[in-house]
Enzyme design. Sequence first.
Site, mmCIF file in Angstrom:
data_model
loop_
_atom_site.group_PDB
_atom_site.id
_atom_site.type_symbol
_atom_site.label_atom_id
_atom_site.label_comp_id
_atom_site.label_asym_id
_atom_site.label_seq_id
_atom_site.Cartn_x
_atom_site.Cartn_y
_atom_site.Cartn_z
ATOM 1 N N GLU A 71 -45.136 -34.444 -66.465
ATOM 2 C CA GLU A 71 -45.802 -33.209 -66.050
ATOM 3 C C GLU A 71 -46.714 -32.734 -67.180
ATOM 4 O O GLU A 71 -46.301 -32.686 -68.318
ATOM 5 C CB GLU A 71 -44.741 -32.149 -65.715
ATOM 6 C CG GLU A 71 -45.328 -30.861 -65.187
ATOM 7 C CD GLU A 71 -46.336 -31.115 -64.090
ATOM 8 O OE1 GLU A 71 -45.954 -31.642 -63.035
ATOM 9 O OE2 GLU A 71 -47.525 -30.798 -64.288
ATOM 10 N N GLY B 126 -47.098 -22.717 -80.768
ATOM 11 C CA GLY B 126 -45.681 -22.568 -80.465
ATOM 12 C C GLY B 126 -45.398 -23.234 -79.136
ATOM 13 O O GLY B 126 -46.165 -24.084 -78.680
ATOM 14 N N GLY C 195 -39.459 -27.566 -63.187
ATOM 15 C CA GLY C 195 -38.860 -27.831 -61.879
ATOM 16 C C GLY C 195 -39.248 -26.801 -60.827
ATOM 17 O O GLY C 195 -39.624 -27.173 -59.706
ATOM 18 N N CYS D 71 -42.611 -27.414 -76.395
ATOM 19 C CA CYS D 71 -42.856 -28.861 -76.318
ATOM 20 C C CYS D 71 -43.615 -29.504 -77.467
ATOM 21 O O CYS D 71 -43.238 -30.590 -77.897
ATOM 22 C CB CYS D 71 -43.539 -29.178 -74.998
ATOM 23 S SG CYS D 71 -42.413 -28.910 -73.620
ATOM 24 N N GLU E 217 -47.951 -23.632 -69.599
ATOM 25 C CA GLU E 217 -47.452 -22.339 -69.132
ATOM 26 C C GLU E 217 -48.574 -21.308 -69.164
ATOM 27 O O GLU E 217 -49.492 -21.396 -69.982
ATOM 28 C CB GLU E 217 -46.256 -21.905 -69.986
ATOM 29 C CG GLU E 217 -45.043 -22.761 -69.672
ATOM 30 C CD GLU E 217 -43.850 -22.453 -70.548
ATOM 31 O OE1 GLU E 217 -43.681 -21.300 -70.965
ATOM 32 O OE2 GLU E 217 -43.075 -23.386 -70.809
HETATM 33 P P1 NAD Z 1 -35.995 -25.439 -68.854
HETATM 34 O O1 NAD Z 1 -34.997 -25.338 -69.918
HETATM 35 O O2 NAD Z 1 -36.809 -24.256 -68.458
HETATM 36 O O3 NAD Z 1 -35.289 -25.955 -67.505
HETATM 37 C C1 NAD Z 1 -34.379 -27.004 -67.464
HETATM 38 C C2 NAD Z 1 -33.255 -26.634 -66.490
HETATM 39 O O4 NAD Z 1 -32.439 -27.786 -66.273
HETATM 40 C C3 NAD Z 1 -32.324 -25.533 -66.987
HETATM 41 O O5 NAD Z 1 -32.339 -24.460 -66.071
HETATM 42 C C4 NAD Z 1 -30.937 -26.213 -67.050
HETATM 43 O O6 NAD Z 1 -29.887 -25.357 -66.668
HETATM 44 C C5 NAD Z 1 -31.108 -27.330 -66.047
HETATM 45 N N1 NAD Z 1 -30.187 -28.467 -66.239
HETATM 46 C C6 NAD Z 1 -29.970 -29.173 -67.368
HETATM 47 N N2 NAD Z 1 -29.117 -30.175 -67.128
HETATM 48 C C7 NAD Z 1 -28.778 -30.099 -65.815
HETATM 49 C C8 NAD Z 1 -27.924 -30.872 -64.967
HETATM 50 N N3 NAD Z 1 -27.279 -31.957 -65.424
HETATM 51 N N4 NAD Z 1 -27.806 -30.500 -63.679
HETATM 52 C C9 NAD Z 1 -28.475 -29.428 -63.210
HETATM 53 N N5 NAD Z 1 -29.307 -28.672 -63.954
HETATM 54 C C10 NAD Z 1 -29.462 -29.011 -65.246
HETATM 55 O O7 NAD Z 1 -36.959 -26.645 -69.268
HETATM 56 P P2 NAD Z 1 -38.506 -26.844 -68.890
HETATM 57 O O8 NAD Z 1 -39.363 -26.042 -69.797
HETATM 58 O O9 NAD Z 1 -38.665 -26.735 -67.418
HETATM 59 O O10 NAD Z 1 -38.703 -28.365 -69.331
HETATM 60 C C11 NAD Z 1 -38.097 -29.412 -68.620
HETATM 61 C C12 NAD Z 1 -38.691 -30.727 -69.077
HETATM 62 O O11 NAD Z 1 -40.079 -30.767 -68.770
HETATM 63 C C13 NAD Z 1 -38.608 -30.982 -70.579
HETATM 64 O O12 NAD Z 1 -38.392 -32.356 -70.778
HETATM 65 C C14 NAD Z 1 -39.975 -30.601 -71.078
HETATM 66 O O13 NAD Z 1 -40.340 -31.330 -72.237
HETATM 67 C C15 NAD Z 1 -40.861 -31.009 -69.936
HETATM 68 N N6 NAD Z 1 -42.119 -30.261 -69.813
HETATM 69 C C16 NAD Z 1 -42.129 -28.899 -69.956
HETATM 70 C C17 NAD Z 1 -43.306 -28.189 -69.782
HETATM 71 C C18 NAD Z 1 -43.358 -26.694 -69.937
HETATM 72 O O14 NAD Z 1 -44.442 -26.148 -69.896
HETATM 73 N N7 NAD Z 1 -42.263 -25.989 -70.133
HETATM 74 C C19 NAD Z 1 -44.472 -28.868 -69.416
HETATM 75 C C20 NAD Z 1 -44.425 -30.248 -69.252
HETATM 76 C C21 NAD Z 1 -43.238 -30.931 -69.443
HETATM 77 C C1 UGA Z 2 -48.658 -27.867 -73.570
HETATM 78 C C2 UGA Z 2 -49.725 -28.791 -72.996
HETATM 79 O O1 UGA Z 2 -50.987 -28.113 -72.999
HETATM 80 C C3 UGA Z 2 -49.380 -29.207 -71.581
HETATM 81 O O2 UGA Z 2 -50.328 -30.146 -71.099
HETATM 82 C C4 UGA Z 2 -47.984 -29.841 -71.582
HETATM 83 O O3 UGA Z 2 -47.613 -30.188 -70.266
HETATM 84 C C5 UGA Z 2 -46.991 -28.867 -72.162
HETATM 85 O O4 UGA Z 2 -47.385 -28.503 -73.496
HETATM 86 C C6 UGA Z 2 -45.616 -29.422 -72.272
HETATM 87 O O5 UGA Z 2 -45.431 -30.625 -72.326
HETATM 88 O O6 UGA Z 2 -44.740 -28.574 -72.347
HETATM 89 P P1 UGA Z 2 -48.109 -25.273 -73.351
HETATM 90 O O7 UGA Z 2 -47.295 -25.508 -74.575
HETATM 91 O O8 UGA Z 2 -47.473 -24.574 -72.214
HETATM 92 O O9 UGA Z 2 -48.653 -26.668 -72.792
HETATM 93 O O10 UGA Z 2 -49.412 -24.443 -73.713
HETATM 94 P P2 UGA Z 2 -50.762 -24.770 -74.527
HETATM 95 O O11 UGA Z 2 -51.848 -24.071 -73.837
HETATM 96 O O12 UGA Z 2 -50.951 -26.214 -74.783
HETATM 97 O O13 UGA Z 2 -50.515 -24.008 -75.888
HETATM 98 C C7 UGA Z 2 -49.524 -24.441 -76.805
HETATM 99 C C8 UGA Z 2 -49.628 -23.615 -78.080
HETATM 100 O O14 UGA Z 2 -50.833 -23.910 -78.784
HETATM 101 C C9 UGA Z 2 -49.668 -22.106 -77.839
HETATM 102 O O15 UGA Z 2 -48.941 -21.463 -78.847
HETATM 103 C C10 UGA Z 2 -51.133 -21.769 -77.933
HETATM 104 O O16 UGA Z 2 -51.374 -20.444 -78.285
HETATM 105 C C11 UGA Z 2 -51.581 -22.722 -79.019
HETATM 106 N N1 UGA Z 2 -53.006 -23.069 -78.933
HETATM 107 C C12 UGA Z 2 -53.502 -23.643 -77.817
HETATM 108 C C13 UGA Z 2 -53.830 -22.833 -80.029
HETATM 109 O O17 UGA Z 2 -53.388 -22.324 -81.065
HETATM 110 N N2 UGA Z 2 -55.150 -23.191 -79.943
HETATM 111 C C14 UGA Z 2 -55.675 -23.776 -78.830
HETATM 112 O O18 UGA Z 2 -56.883 -24.087 -78.832
HETATM 113 C C15 UGA Z 2 -54.826 -24.001 -77.742
#
Ligand code: NAD
Ligand code: UGA
Length: 490
Positions: free
Chosen positions: A169, A281, A17, A284, A173
């Site tokens: 999305e 790790g 977000g 997701c 990270e």
């Molecule tokens: P996060 O835990 O960092 O953030 C989620 C936030 O939502 C928290 O701060 C929580 O307090 C808030 N929240 C929950 N319920 C709420 C409500 N009802 N009203 C207001 N706030 C509320 O999670 P994130 O890592 O940002 O992931 C969010 C979503 O995006 C997940 O579904 C995840 O799978 C997806 N996603 C994450 C990544 C990533 O790299 N972290 C990448 C792509 C997709």
């Molecule tokens: C992953 C996807 O790459 C994103 O496209 C997606 O949006 C996101 O999950 C999500 O849905 O949360 P992320 O988990 O942030 O992103 O990072 P990655 O770069 O994919 O790495 C994930 C894990 O795999 C890490 O622990 C990384 O060290 C490991 N990794 C990655 C490997 O061991 N080998 C690789 O070649 C790449």
Amino acid sequence: PIRKIKKICCIGAGYVGGPTSAVMATKNPDVQVTVVDYNEDRIASWQTDDLPIYEPGLLNIVKLARDGTFNNRSPNLFFSTDVDTAIAEADLILLSVNTPTKSLGRGAGHASELCYLESAVRTIGSVATSDKIIVEKSTVPCKAAETLSDILAATSRPGVRFELLSNPEFLAEGTAIRDLLAPDRIIIGSLDTPRGMQAAQALADVYTAWVDPARIITINLYSSELAKLAANALLAQRISSVNALSAMCEALGADIDEVAHAVGLDRRIGPAMLKASVGFGGSCFRKDILSLAYIAESLHLFQVAEYWRSVVGINEYQKDRFTRRIVKCLYDSLRSKRLAVLGFAYKKDTADTRETSAITVVNNIIAEGASVRVYDPLVKKERVWDEVRAGSKQPELVEERLSVCGSAYEACADADAVIILTEWDEFSNKSVEDGRRHGTNEEKGQRCLDWGRVAGLMRKPMFVFDGRNVLDPQPLEAMGFRVESIGKGT
Ligand code: NAD
Ligand code: UGA
């Protein structure tokens, strides 16, 4: 017809977000973007320069839109705990709340927990007095949009209309800003109705402020939901495939980095996501594969579910295999040995520790009797403690045997072995070739670990277990280290 978007509300101020809203706001100075969360601490820190998450380049983007400091622009990015007001005012609402694996009840340990989404959507239903476009940005099980529509239909005021879109999305990270500024594609899923398509166009217009329209793909709502789970499953599957091959390399005397390079040159395969490691790790991959497998199982597609679960199975195997190797090399006992762990985050350039392989490895070696000193350049000490404690079956051993250090040298003092668990540039003795920075360790300067100094601190014989293959073993071996890399047989 659906109006042009003037106000966006993003529910959930987390890893998705915050950065997504900041980029949208920066690129659309005429659109007001308000990020809301009920977590007061998180919102308060988004209002300062000490942001709640670390991402390279994030602070600059946030400041640009939030403070309007550059180019005389007016601020158009706001962070607030007043969820109701932001919802009431918005034309478009991004749902970016967490969707973790269920920990209770049916599907616990497998299915996605949708209670946070449900609660957000109930709030929208009860607060909205005007039409809204609601966007699933969170990763959801296929057909979640049907559930959310059902809740909206039952909770909203008469005459207020909602259009649900899926806009998953794909940012990773550590590279979130780069990924958001130059996405491979934007997927927008909508219902195949005139209003559904108008809503998809309105969202697409927000993206065309900086994304080439050719990269914006509009598809069916449920295809879009499934495409997100599919993308993560395929990416993780590549890592598990390469990690499975790494076990063969170790037994055969082959080198997994050479094998991955050789296969990655095939354009049909490509080089990305083929780096062997101690295991993936992050919040997701595991949860999304388990969710996909659970969906398959609930459709009675048992072989399909088993196939995807095996991707997670290999990942667990890889973490355990790595620990077993440490024990074997250290003469079959870790009792009274001291091990330094360098890196705790699940990947470099983030302080995120969710599902990091380090939790498993650290707990495994503690259970074998070793004392462990962890150093990570970005992860806070308390975070390491919390994660290791939460992942332990014997928390009392953690208290006794874990310490968290402020420097790599402190962690390595008197250590029998160094274990690298995150690929931070500063641990590497190679030049960094990640496309952004090139240069030798000397050019990168003091930030880099002085392995000669480490050698002076350690007990002999000195072992290094490189869980990320960031080390060139030869110079280290010349200093007397015994280097064990992933997927490199001797
Ligand atoms: P996060 O835990 O960092 O953030 C989620 C936030 O939502 C928290 O701060 C929580 O307090 C808030 N929240 C929950 N319920 C709420 C409500 N009802 N009203 C207001 N706030 C509320 O999670 P994130 O890592 O940002 O992931 C969010 C979503 O995006 C997940 O579904 C995840 O799978 C997806 N996603 C994450 C990544 C990533 O790299 N972290 C990448 C792509 C997709
Ligand atoms: C992953 C996807 O790459 C994103 O496209 C997606 O949006 C996101 O999950 C999500 O849905 O949360 P992320 O988990 O942030 O992103 O990072 P990655 O770069 O994919 O790495 C994930 C894990 O795999 C890490 O622990 C990384 O060290 C490991 N990794 C990655 C490997 O061991 N080998 C690789 O070649 C790449």
